[in-house]
Design an enzyme around this catalytic site. Structure first.
Site, PDB file in Angstrom:
ATOM      1  N   GLU A  95      -4.794   7.177  -5.140  1.00 48.69           N
ATOM      2  CA  GLU A  95      -5.097   6.208  -6.187  1.00 48.69           C
ATOM      3  C   GLU A  95      -6.460   6.482  -6.797  1.00 48.69           C
ATOM      4  O   GLU A  95      -7.442   6.666  -6.066  1.00 48.69           O
ATOM      5  CB  GLU A  95      -5.025   4.787  -5.626  1.00 48.69           C
ATOM      6  CG  GLU A  95      -3.613   4.405  -5.214  1.00 48.69           C
ATOM      7  CD  GLU A  95      -3.478   2.944  -4.832  1.00 48.69           C
ATOM      8  OE1 GLU A  95      -4.512   2.253  -4.688  1.00 48.69           O
ATOM      9  OE2 GLU A  95      -2.339   2.490  -4.691  1.00 48.69           O
TER      10      GLU A  95
ATOM     11  N   HIS B  41      -2.300  -0.140  -9.360  1.00 48.40           N
ATOM     12  CA  HIS B  41      -2.814  -1.089  -8.363  1.00 48.40           C
ATOM     13  C   HIS B  41      -3.527  -2.263  -9.038  1.00 48.40           C
ATOM     14  O   HIS B  41      -4.645  -2.651  -8.677  1.00 48.40           O
ATOM     15  CB  HIS B  41      -3.767  -0.395  -7.386  1.00 48.40           C
ATOM     16  CG  HIS B  41      -3.833  -1.064  -6.049  1.00 48.40           C
ATOM     17  ND1 HIS B  41      -4.052  -0.378  -4.882  1.00 48.40           N
ATOM     18  CD2 HIS B  41      -3.699  -2.364  -5.687  1.00 48.40           C
ATOM     19  CE1 HIS B  41      -4.066  -1.218  -3.863  1.00 48.40           C
ATOM     20  NE2 HIS B  41      -3.854  -2.439  -4.328  1.00 48.40           N
TER      21      HIS B  41
ATOM     22  N   ARG C  16       0.860  -1.168   0.000  1.00 47.39           N
ATOM     23  CA  ARG C  16       0.000   0.000   0.000  1.00 47.39           C
ATOM     24  C   ARG C  16       0.905   1.229   0.000  1.00 47.39           C
ATOM     25  O   ARG C  16       1.978   1.227   0.612  1.00 47.39           O
ATOM     26  CB  ARG C  16      -0.918   0.031   1.229  1.00 47.39           C
ATOM     27  CG  ARG C  16      -2.014  -1.029   1.231  1.00 47.39           C
ATOM     28  CD  ARG C  16      -3.035  -0.797   0.113  1.00 47.39           C
ATOM     29  NE  ARG C  16      -4.161  -1.708   0.196  1.00 47.39           N
ATOM     30  CZ  ARG C  16      -4.213  -2.899  -0.361  1.00 47.39           C
ATOM     31  NH1 ARG C  16      -3.166  -3.349  -1.040  1.00 47.39           N
ATOM     32  NH2 ARG C  16      -5.296  -3.654  -0.241  1.00 47.39           N
TER      33      ARG C  16
END
Length: 359
Positions: free
Chosen positions: A278, A297, A249
């Site tokens: 994000e 991601h 993360r």
């Protein structure tokens, strides 16, 4: 649950429709949380929910006040019937575990099913950075190549790999790297020596891992312990020829410090699947660097992983509402209070006997 009330599960979306197909056969009322609908509709669903498949940060990023749908203290206080919340994958930073535990809510993730996808992605970053695949591709597309020796890369064979967090993903990555005969260092406070020996890795301090590794791979979850774990001092400790790679993360590392290390030549490059924001803005300075390879991601997003996670998710919810202990319970201390609340709300007393489903 025929002996008690019919449980209600609220979800934002499944990683694969097969989850809905599995749950359609169960005695569970499944309700979709529409993030584009007026808030009062969403709260009406949530306040009646016994289970919540929590939305991800990416899912809520595009809607007004989307953070309210993450499983934080405000949602926990408002949803008094809520018994369990689950995250879609291994990461559970969208859930306030402490707030849930205090409220008697079980917290689960889905570690395991997506590990292969993320580990392969991490290995892909290693190969790409070492061999300058993306760099060479950019040069080739932009005009005459010129001197090919300027694109000279390296090999993985015999290098040192440092893994921060030896969970399902980190463990699988170690297996994938075995053919490259790499020395593997691991920093994980929860790793015992016997497990380290069995896996063929060396358990070391974070400082030693950073100083010795040619590839630093971050595969740990985001927790209070790991937030900000990799900052300016840590990047300064790395070799100038080393690569930093993360599929964890964004907040585990300091983006500004990473940028400084990359621009100054403190480290050779980075492979990034996660960011603080994000999706990252197109003007994020990290995306302007030639020595950065980045993905939005998507490390865990494969056809196979999406289906495996969806099946594991559905199976775990069936286990929960069957009144059994879920296989990936993250806050086991909650169990006595959870059982009391489960019986009060659904009329059935859970048992600590776990099932094999989703394990």
């Amino acid at each position: 649950m025929s002996a008690g009330r019919r449980p209600r599960l609220v979800f934002e979306r499944w990683t694969d429709p097969v989850a809905g197909e599995v749950l359609a056969l169960a005695d569970i009322d499944v309700v979709k949380l529409d993030l584009s609908a007026p808030d009062d509709q969403g709260w009406a669903a949530m306040e009646s929910a016994h289970g919540y498949q929590v939305a991800t940060r990416t899912d809520v990023a595009g809607c007004a006040d989307g953070a309210q749908w993450l499983a934080g203290p405000a949602l926990v206080r408002r949803c008094r019937n809520l018994l369990a919340v689950c995250s879609a994958g291994a990461g559970y930073d969208v859930i306030d575990v402490d707030a849930c535990t205090r409220a008697g809510i079980a917290v689960c993730n889905n570690s395991g099913p997506g590990a292969e996808a993320v580990a392969e992605h991490a290995l892909g970053f290693m190969l790409d950075l070492a061999k300058k695949i993306t760099v060479a591709d950019r040069v080739l597309r932009s005009g005459p190549v010129g001197d090919r020796l300027a694109l000279r890369g390296g090999q993985l064979l015999g290098k040192t790999l440092g893994v921060v967090g030896l969970g399902a993903i980190g463990g699988r990555l170690v297996e994938l790297c075995a053919p490259f005969d790499m020395e593997v260092l691991v920093f994980d406070p929860y790793l015992d020596e016997l497990t380290a020996q069995v896996r063929g890795v060396q358990s070391v301090s974070l400082e030693e891992l950073l100083e010795r590794s040619d590839f630093v791979q971050v595969t740990c979850p985001l927790t209070r312990e790991t937030e900000g774990l990799i900052g300016a001092p840590q990047f300064a400790a790395m070799k100038p020829t080393a690569f930093f790679i993360t599929t964890a993360r964004g907040p585990v590392h300091d983006e500004r410090a990473l940028l400084d290390a990359l621009v100054s030549g403190g480290i050779a490059g980075a492979g990034l699947d996660v960011f603080h924001e994000e999706p990252p803005r197109q003007d994020n300075p990290l995306l302007q660097l030639d020595n950065v390879v980045a993905t939005p991601h998507t490390a865990g997003i494969t056809v196979e992983a999406a289906r495996d996670i969806a099946i594991a998710t559905a199976d775990q919810w069936q286990t929960i509402f069957d009144g059994r202990m879920p296989p990936r319970l993250l806050n086991p201390d909650v169990w006595p209070l959870y059982c009391e609340r489960f019986e009060d709300i659904l009329g059935v007393r859970p048992t600590a006997m776990a099932t094999d489903r989703g394990a």
